[in-house]
Every structure is written in C-alpha cells, then in structure tokens.
Design a protein around this motif. Structure first.
Motif, PDB file in Angstrom:
ATOM      1  N   ALA A 161      96.779 110.053  12.407  1.00  0.00           N
ATOM      2  CA  ALA A 161      95.926 110.673  11.397  1.00  0.00           C
ATOM      3  C   ALA A 161      94.843 109.703  10.927  1.00  0.00           C
ATOM      4  O   ALA A 161      93.666 110.090  10.781  1.00  0.00           O
ATOM      5  CB  ALA A 161      96.770 111.139  10.215  1.00  0.00           C
ATOM      6  N   ALA A 162      95.208 108.444  10.700  1.00  0.00           N
ATOM      7  CA  ALA A 162      94.225 107.442  10.268  1.00  0.00           C
ATOM      8  C   ALA A 162      93.210 107.164  11.367  1.00  0.00           C
ATOM      9  O   ALA A 162      92.007 106.986  11.107  1.00  0.00           O
ATOM     10  CB  ALA A 162      94.945 106.150   9.877  1.00  0.00           C
ATOM     11  N   TYR A 163      93.675 107.137  12.598  1.00  0.00           N
ATOM     12  CA  TYR A 163      92.793 106.928  13.747  1.00  0.00           C
ATOM     13  C   TYR A 163      91.757 108.046  13.849  1.00  0.00           C
ATOM     14  O   TYR A 163      90.563 107.791  14.050  1.00  0.00           O
ATOM     15  CB  TYR A 163      93.650 106.867  15.006  1.00  0.00           C
ATOM     16  CG  TYR A 163      92.916 106.927  16.316  1.00  0.00           C
ATOM     17  CD1 TYR A 163      92.299 105.799  16.854  1.00  0.00           C
ATOM     18  CD2 TYR A 163      92.863 108.120  17.054  1.00  0.00           C
ATOM     19  CE1 TYR A 163      91.653 105.856  18.073  1.00  0.00           C
ATOM     20  CE2 TYR A 163      92.216 108.179  18.279  1.00  0.00           C
ATOM     21  CZ  TYR A 163      91.617 107.047  18.788  1.00  0.00           C
ATOM     22  OH  TYR A 163      90.973 107.100  20.003  1.00  0.00           O
ATOM     23  N   LEU A 164      92.196 109.286  13.711  1.00  0.00           N
ATOM     24  CA  LEU A 164      91.266 110.408  13.816  1.00  0.00           C
ATOM     25  C   LEU A 164      90.241 110.388  12.695  1.00  0.00           C
ATOM     26  O   LEU A 164      89.091 110.803  12.892  1.00  0.00           O
ATOM     27  CB  LEU A 164      92.032 111.732  13.826  1.00  0.00           C
ATOM     28  CG  LEU A 164      92.917 111.971  15.053  1.00  0.00           C
ATOM     29  CD1 LEU A 164      93.574 113.341  14.972  1.00  0.00           C
ATOM     30  CD2 LEU A 164      92.115 111.841  16.344  1.00  0.00           C
ATOM     31  N   LYS A 165      90.631 109.901  11.545  1.00  0.00           N
ATOM     32  CA  LYS A 165      89.666 109.755  10.464  1.00  0.00           C
ATOM     33  C   LYS A 165      88.580 108.746  10.856  1.00  0.00           C
ATOM     34  O   LYS A 165      87.384 108.984  10.641  1.00  0.00           O
ATOM     35  CB  LYS A 165      90.350 109.302   9.168  1.00  0.00           C
ATOM     36  CG  LYS A 165      89.424 109.226   7.962  1.00  0.00           C
ATOM     37  CD  LYS A 165      90.196 108.866   6.703  1.00  0.00           C
ATOM     38  CE  LYS A 165      89.287 108.919   5.467  1.00  0.00           C
ATOM     39  NZ  LYS A 165      88.165 107.979   5.546  1.00  0.00           N
ATOM     40  N   ARG A 166      88.990 107.646  11.483  1.00  0.00           N
ATOM     41  CA  ARG A 166      88.017 106.644  11.937  1.00  0.00           C
ATOM     42  C   ARG A 166      87.112 107.210  13.031  1.00  0.00           C
ATOM     43  O   ARG A 166      85.905 106.973  13.035  1.00  0.00           O
ATOM     44  CB  ARG A 166      88.733 105.389  12.459  1.00  0.00           C
ATOM     45  CG  ARG A 166      89.521 104.630  11.409  1.00  0.00           C
ATOM     46  CD  ARG A 166      89.897 103.242  11.888  1.00  0.00           C
ATOM     47  NE  ARG A 166      90.737 103.244  13.080  1.00  0.00           N
ATOM     48  CZ  ARG A 166      92.052 103.358  13.062  1.00  0.00           C
ATOM     49  NH1 ARG A 166      92.689 103.524  11.904  1.00  0.00           N
ATOM     50  NH2 ARG A 166      92.758 103.316  14.190  1.00  0.00           N
ATOM     51  N   ILE A 167      87.718 107.954  13.957  1.00  0.00           N
ATOM     52  CA  ILE A 167      86.924 108.547  15.033  1.00  0.00           C
ATOM     53  C   ILE A 167      85.897 109.522  14.459  1.00  0.00           C
ATOM     54  O   ILE A 167      84.731 109.567  14.874  1.00  0.00           O
ATOM     55  CB  ILE A 167      87.840 109.263  16.046  1.00  0.00           C
ATOM     56  CG1 ILE A 167      88.703 108.256  16.798  1.00  0.00           C
ATOM     57  CG2 ILE A 167      87.015 110.109  17.019  1.00  0.00           C
ATOM     58  CD1 ILE A 167      87.956 107.216  17.591  1.00  0.00           C
ATOM     59  N   GLY A 168      86.332 110.324  13.488  1.00  0.00           N
ATOM     60  CA  GLY A 168      85.439 111.306  12.886  1.00  0.00           C
ATOM     61  C   GLY A 168      84.267 110.700  12.146  1.00  0.00           C
ATOM     62  O   GLY A 168      83.281 111.386  11.868  1.00  0.00           O
ATOM     63  N   GLU A 169      84.372 109.420  11.825  1.00  0.00           N
ATOM     64  CA  GLU A 169      83.290 108.722  11.129  1.00  0.00           C
ATOM     65  C   GLU A 169      82.305 108.063  12.095  1.00  0.00           C
ATOM     66  O   GLU A 169      81.273 107.548  11.666  1.00  0.00           O
ATOM     67  CB  GLU A 169      83.884 107.656  10.198  1.00  0.00           C
ATOM     68  CG  GLU A 169      84.675 108.261   9.031  1.00  0.00           C
ATOM     69  CD  GLU A 169      85.454 107.221   8.246  1.00  0.00           C
ATOM     70  OE1 GLU A 169      85.543 106.053   8.721  1.00  0.00           O
ATOM     71  OE2 GLU A 169      85.993 107.571   7.174  1.00  0.00           O
ATOM     72  N   ARG A 170      82.603 108.099  13.367  1.00  0.00           N
ATOM     73  CA  ARG A 170      81.708 107.481  14.354  1.00  0.00           C
ATOM     74  C   ARG A 170      80.489 108.380  14.576  1.00  0.00           C
ATOM     75  O   ARG A 170      80.621 109.563  14.915  1.00  0.00           O
ATOM     76  CB  ARG A 170      82.424 107.257  15.687  1.00  0.00           C
ATOM     77  CG  ARG A 170      83.565 106.248  15.610  1.00  0.00           C
ATOM     78  CD  ARG A 170      84.181 106.024  16.981  1.00  0.00           C
ATOM     79  NE  ARG A 170      83.281 105.282  17.864  1.00  0.00           N
ATOM     80  CZ  ARG A 170      83.200 103.955  17.918  1.00  0.00           C
ATOM     81  NH1 ARG A 170      83.968 103.208  17.126  1.00  0.00           N
ATOM     82  NH2 ARG A 170      82.368 103.360  18.754  1.00  0.00           N
ATOM     83  N   PRO A 171      79.284 107.851  14.422  1.00  0.00           N
ATOM     84  CA  PRO A 171      78.080 108.670  14.618  1.00  0.00           C
ATOM     85  C   PRO A 171      78.021 109.321  15.997  1.00  0.00           C
ATOM     86  O   PRO A 171      77.614 110.478  16.118  1.00  0.00           O
ATOM     87  CB  PRO A 171      76.941 107.668  14.422  1.00  0.00           C
ATOM     88  CG  PRO A 171      77.515 106.622  13.515  1.00  0.00           C
ATOM     89  CD  PRO A 171      78.945 106.498  13.926  1.00  0.00           C
ATOM     90  N   ALA A 172      78.447 108.605  17.040  1.00  0.00           N
ATOM     91  CA  ALA A 172      78.388 109.167  18.386  1.00  0.00           C
ATOM     92  C   ALA A 172      79.326 110.358  18.528  1.00  0.00           C
ATOM     93  O   ALA A 172      78.982 111.350  19.186  1.00  0.00           O
ATOM     94  CB  ALA A 172      78.744 108.095  19.424  1.00  0.00           C
ATOM     95  N   TYR A 173      80.501 110.270  17.917  1.00  0.00           N
ATOM     96  CA  TYR A 173      81.433 111.402  17.980  1.00  0.00           C
ATOM     97  C   TYR A 173      80.867 112.594  17.225  1.00  0.00           C
ATOM     98  O   TYR A 173      80.931 113.737  17.717  1.00  0.00           O
ATOM     99  CB  TYR A 173      82.795 111.004  17.404  1.00  0.00           C
ATOM    100  CG  TYR A 173      83.808 112.128  17.464  1.00  0.00           C
ATOM    101  CD1 TYR A 173      84.495 112.394  18.638  1.00  0.00           C
ATOM    102  CD2 TYR A 173      84.061 112.937  16.351  1.00  0.00           C
ATOM    103  CE1 TYR A 173      85.414 113.442  18.703  1.00  0.00           C
ATOM    104  CE2 TYR A 173      84.980 113.970  16.422  1.00  0.00           C
ATOM    105  CZ  TYR A 173      85.652 114.225  17.602  1.00  0.00           C
ATOM    106  OH  TYR A 173      86.554 115.266  17.667  1.00  0.00           O
ATOM    107  N   ARG A 174      80.305 112.360  16.062  1.00  0.00           N
ATOM    108  CA  ARG A 174      79.739 113.468  15.290  1.00  0.00           C
ATOM    109  C   ARG A 174      78.591 114.120  16.056  1.00  0.00           C
ATOM    110  O   ARG A 174      78.496 115.362  16.091  1.00  0.00           O
ATOM    111  CB  ARG A 174      79.266 112.968  13.924  1.00  0.00           C
ATOM    112  CG  ARG A 174      80.398 112.510  13.003  1.00  0.00           C
ATOM    113  CD  ARG A 174      79.952 112.484  11.549  1.00  0.00           C
ATOM    114  NE  ARG A 174      78.797 111.619  11.348  1.00  0.00           N
ATOM    115  CZ  ARG A 174      78.873 110.325  11.041  1.00  0.00           C
ATOM    116  NH1 ARG A 174      80.056 109.750  10.911  1.00  0.00           N
ATOM    117  NH2 ARG A 174      77.783 109.607  10.851  1.00  0.00           N
TER     118      ARG A 174
END
Length: 210
Positions: free
Chosen positions: A182-195
């Motif tokens: 869950a914490a990892y996905l929060k970090r991923i969701g904050e990545r500009p490239a992922y967004r």
C-alpha cells in the motif's frame, strides 16, 4: 517511429509508463475492448499472431510480450538505465521480480480468474495458497527495499505495477494485510511519469492505487 498499441484496461499500460519514465518520443494508439465479450477488438488482434496485449511496432518490427517489450525499449532507447547490470547489488533482485511478475504472480491471478469464471463456489486450495504466498512475498520485498528492483525504480517495477493496480479490477487482493505494498503504491502514484502514463492510456479512469 515507436508506437505503443494500448488495449484499454490491460497490461499494455506498462509500456506507456515505461516510455514516460524514459522520457521517450512515441506514438500511442488506444483500443477499446468489445462490448459483447470485453475482449480485444479485431483490429488489435490483427496486430500480432497471439492477438493479445501488449504490442508495439517500431518501423517494420512488431513485438509482443511485456517482458520482451520492456527489455527492447529500455536497451534500445533508454541505454538500459532501468535495468541494473551485473555489477549492481540490485542485479539479482531486479531479475527475480522482473521475471516473477508474469511467470508466477500474474499466472496465479489468471488461475484464480479462470476458477471464478468456471463458477466454482470456492477457489481451489492450491491456487489460493499460491496467490497468498505471492502477495506475502511482494509485501516482504517492499519492507526491505523502496522498489521491487532495489534502491531505484527498474523495469521490474514497471512489470509488477500492473499486477498490483489495474489488474485488481478483475478481482484481487485487499491491500489491508499488505501495508508495504500500500505504501509503495502511494509512492508510485506520486511519480509524474506514472500519472502522465495513466492519464494518456486510461483517460477519465482513476488509477487503482488503494
């Protein structure tokens, strides 16, 4: 020209994310699933003999398979900067999670999906056990390192990401027992490239990050 053919709500979102992480110039073509059976439309199936996502074209090349595409793009266009080499302490871990993603983790999920579609009242015990072990292993990895690939994001994370996010729209684990995921996905969701990737390949859809 590198072209990513993305079937909506499918693992080809990985390739869009990879291209965004590498800052590549590429063309994106979106394909919508059929309304009658939720499968790929005929024009997508015609791209590759397997008729499944993902597929890229690069000049005369037509290439399928997530892992092969990730390696091809990262090596040819990214100078392999998302693939730790043998000299890196993250080399073996990166390789494990890069291959574990589709060879084992996604296979577990596909077995569970087929079991549900066959109408069984309960998931076969060996499938439930394999799924639980996969999620537990992933959570344990992220308790030790910030990324599946190690200290930095690699193509192992590109591969695993779909399994933990959009794939759960077809049924999957509740994240409550897996705080490190869950914490990892929060970090991923904050990545500009992922967004950027998700906005391009799934316009109007909120990424499944929790």
């Amino acid at each position: 020209m590198l072209t990513v053919h993305h079937l909506r709500i499918s693992q080809s979102e990985r390739i869009v994310w990879l291209c965004e992480e590498l800052g590549l110039d590429y063309e994106l073509k979106l394909y919508t699933r059929r309304s009658d059976n939720n499968l790929a439309p005929d024009e997508y199936k015609a791209l590759h003999p397997m008729g499944i996502a993902p597929v890229i074209t690069d000049s005369d090349l037509v290439l399928g398979e997530s892992g092969a595409i990730c390696e091809y793009i990262d090596r040819k266009y990214g100078n392999a900067r998302l693939s730790p080499g043998p000299e890196s302490p993250d080399f073996a871990g990166h390789l494990f999670w890069f291959h574990f993603s589709n060879a084992t983790f996604m296979t577990n999920g596909m077995m569970a999906l087929v079991a549900r579609q066959l109408g069984g009242d309960e998931m076969p015990g060996f499938v439930a056990d394999r799924m639980a072990k996969g999620w537990q292993l992933a959570d344990a990895r992220l308790a030790e390192t910030p990324f599946f690939g190690g200290q930095n994001l690699t193509t192992a994370d590109i591969m695993m990401g779909f399994n933990l996010t959009t794939s759960r729209m077809f049924g999957g684990a509740d994240l409550a027992p897996y705080p490190h995921i869950a914490a990892y996905l929060k970090r991923i969701g904050e990545r500009p490239a992922y967004r950027r990737a998700m906005e391009k390949c799934e316009p109007g859809m909120e990424p499944k990050l929790d």
